[in-house]
Each structure stands twice: as C-alpha cells, then as structure tokens.
Design an enzyme around this catalytic site. Sequence first.
Site, mmCIF file in Angstrom:
data_model
loop_
_atom_site.group_PDB
_atom_site.id
_atom_site.type_symbol
_atom_site.label_atom_id
_atom_site.label_comp_id
_atom_site.label_asym_id
_atom_site.label_seq_id
_atom_site.Cartn_x
_atom_site.Cartn_y
_atom_site.Cartn_z
ATOM 1 N N GLY A 55 0.802 -1.223 0.000
ATOM 2 C CA GLY A 55 0.000 0.000 0.000
ATOM 3 C C GLY A 55 0.832 1.269 0.000
ATOM 4 O O GLY A 55 0.599 2.180 -0.808
ATOM 5 N N ILE A 56 1.824 1.347 0.885
ATOM 6 C CA ILE A 56 2.664 2.544 0.941
ATOM 7 C C ILE A 56 3.577 2.599 -0.270
ATOM 8 O O ILE A 56 3.742 3.652 -0.896
ATOM 9 C CB ILE A 56 3.479 2.575 2.249
ATOM 10 C CG1 ILE A 56 2.536 2.728 3.456
ATOM 11 C CG2 ILE A 56 4.491 3.714 2.229
ATOM 12 C CD1 ILE A 56 3.244 2.662 4.803
ATOM 13 N N TYR A 79 10.169 -5.126 16.105
ATOM 14 C CA TYR A 79 9.865 -4.099 15.113
ATOM 15 C C TYR A 79 10.443 -2.754 15.546
ATOM 16 O O TYR A 79 11.065 -2.041 14.750
ATOM 17 C CB TYR A 79 8.349 -4.001 14.930
ATOM 18 C CG TYR A 79 7.922 -3.094 13.800
ATOM 19 C CD1 TYR A 79 8.101 -3.476 12.479
ATOM 20 C CD2 TYR A 79 7.321 -1.859 14.057
ATOM 21 C CE1 TYR A 79 7.706 -2.650 11.432
ATOM 22 C CE2 TYR A 79 6.913 -1.029 13.021
ATOM 23 C CZ TYR A 79 7.109 -1.434 11.715
ATOM 24 O OH TYR A 79 6.722 -0.610 10.682
ATOM 25 N N LYS A 136 13.296 -0.648 13.480
ATOM 26 C CA LYS A 136 13.047 0.697 12.955
ATOM 27 C C LYS A 136 13.947 1.747 13.606
ATOM 28 O O LYS A 136 14.316 2.743 12.970
ATOM 29 C CB LYS A 136 11.568 1.059 13.126
ATOM 30 C CG LYS A 136 10.637 0.229 12.247
ATOM 31 C CD LYS A 136 11.004 0.349 10.767
ATOM 32 C CE LYS A 136 10.037 -0.361 9.859
ATOM 33 N NZ LYS A 136 10.376 -0.195 8.426
ATOM 34 N N LYS A 138 -3.217 3.298 7.030
ATOM 35 C CA LYS A 138 -4.302 2.378 6.672
ATOM 36 C C LYS A 138 -3.882 1.466 5.521
ATOM 37 O O LYS A 138 -4.094 1.761 4.350
ATOM 38 C CB LYS A 138 -5.563 3.163 6.320
ATOM 39 C CG LYS A 138 -6.208 3.820 7.527
ATOM 40 C CD LYS A 138 -7.477 4.571 7.177
ATOM 41 C CE LYS A 138 -7.186 5.927 6.620
ATOM 42 N NZ LYS A 138 -8.408 6.739 6.419
ATOM 43 N N GLN A 148 2.461 13.956 21.903
ATOM 44 C CA GLN A 148 1.703 13.877 23.152
ATOM 45 C C GLN A 148 2.606 13.503 24.325
ATOM 46 O O GLN A 148 3.501 12.707 24.189
ATOM 47 C CB GLN A 148 0.583 12.831 23.003
ATOM 48 C CG GLN A 148 -0.340 13.149 21.825
ATOM 49 C CD GLN A 148 -1.368 12.073 21.597
ATOM 50 O OE1 GLN A 148 -2.441 12.106 22.165
ATOM 51 N NE2 GLN A 148 -1.028 11.123 20.750
#
Length: 263
Positions: free
Chosen positions: A18-19, A156, A160, A192, A263
């Site tokens: 998708g990306i 993961y 990364k 998504k 945040q």
Amino acid sequence: MISSLEGRVALVTGCTGGIGRSICQALAEVGATVVGADLPADGGDWADDIAKSDYIQLNVTDEASWEAAIKHVEEKHGRLDTLVHVAGIVVVDKLETTSLADWRKQMAVNVDGVFLGSKAAVQIMNRTGQDLPHGASMIVISSVAGLIGSPLHTGYCASKAAVNMFAKAAALEFSALGYKVRFNSIHPSGVKTGMVDHIFQRFVDCGFAETVEQVAEGMAPAHPIGRMADPIDIAKAVRFLASDEAGYMHGSSLVVDGGFTAQ
C-alpha cells in the site's frame, strides 16, 4: 508547486504494498521514471497507474539480488537519483513468545535490506548526484516505532530504530567522503494498509483487546489530527525528500504521524 523530478530515476522497494505503490504513483506524477522492486516475479497490475514504470524482482535480504537490481537500473536507465527503502515486515507478539526465527526474519528484511541496498546503490547514486543541485536522495521508511516503544513490537521497534540511526550514520559518512548523496528517514504512525489490519488482529490474539473493531476505534483518537494516515500522506513526504526542495535535509528524521508522538 511540487518540484519536478523529470529526467530522474527512482528505485522503490516493496512497491506492490500500500505505501510502496502510493510512493511510486506520487513520484511518477512529477515526472520520475520509477523502477518498482518486490518479491513476486511479476508485479501484476502494479504499473497500471504508474507512467514510465519498470518492475524488477528483488529479495532485499539477498546481496546478489541487490547487485542484480542495481546492475539492471544502471544498464537500462544509466542513473539512479532516488532510492526508497520501503520493504518491511512486522512481527506482533509478546517478547516471551517471539521465536528467534521470527526475530531474525524481521531484522533481515527491515535492517539487512536497508544495509545491502544502500551499499549496492551508493556508487551509482554518487555519480548521478554530481549532476544534481543537491545530490541524489536515499530515503528509508522507518516508523514512530523507531522513536518510541510499543507493546508487542519489541523486534519491530528495534529494527526501525536501527534504520533511523543507520541513515544518520550513513549521511555523515557520505558527507565526510564527499559523496553527493543525501540520506533521510521517514517515521509514520498508523497507516491504513493491510499491515495495520494484521497488527490489529494480533493485538486481539495476544489478549490486548477483545475485538479488532475495538483496536481500530482507539487508533484515530490516538492521533491528535483525528485520523490515521493514508498511504498518500507518506508518499508526499517521500516526494518532498526526493526533490530539490529538500536539498538541505540530510540525516534528518521526518516524522509524519498526525501528532502521535507530540503527546
């Protein structure tokens, strides 16, 4: 106005995902010739919406496969202006039940692939970069998981974070050697794609939520901008870093996360 990439050649790994597919489309829209690379021998419908496209099979964990891919690019196109490391996998599991085989497979794709590709491509990109105002551009799709922790993502997150620091170290090395190659990383939050669907299901499987819908409902509010990313949001960031507009960005970590890490 989006800076033109007319006359430039981009190699994008993981191009059928998708990306990756969205990145290929975004680069082609501003004139780049896009060489898409992925594991299948045939890219299927990958090129249907991508002008000036060229598909090659590539196993990012295999050095010989990378050497063949770069040889193909050099012989067919004569240059390589942009390399986008997109190919990646995610293992979502508790640390205590993660197998060594799964750990190593994730590291092989997410980290070894970036090392092998950058190693194979740097010389042609340096030659190409000599003709460009701000040099050639290497880009790796890292993740906010390379900046902050997340449960069920120990491997993961480690992978990364590794490619984030790899990009910084390589950027400094290229400059010290006088290479005309910029290297930056991009850090998306939730995007998504099918990978996120898999992650949601694994959170349920591991007892962190009762339903996939419950996980999904909690994701959008976790992003202050009010939604998860679409692949095009990441593709636009790649297109920027590939362009001369990003000529002063080198060794940077570009966060594209809708405020998730603020945040």
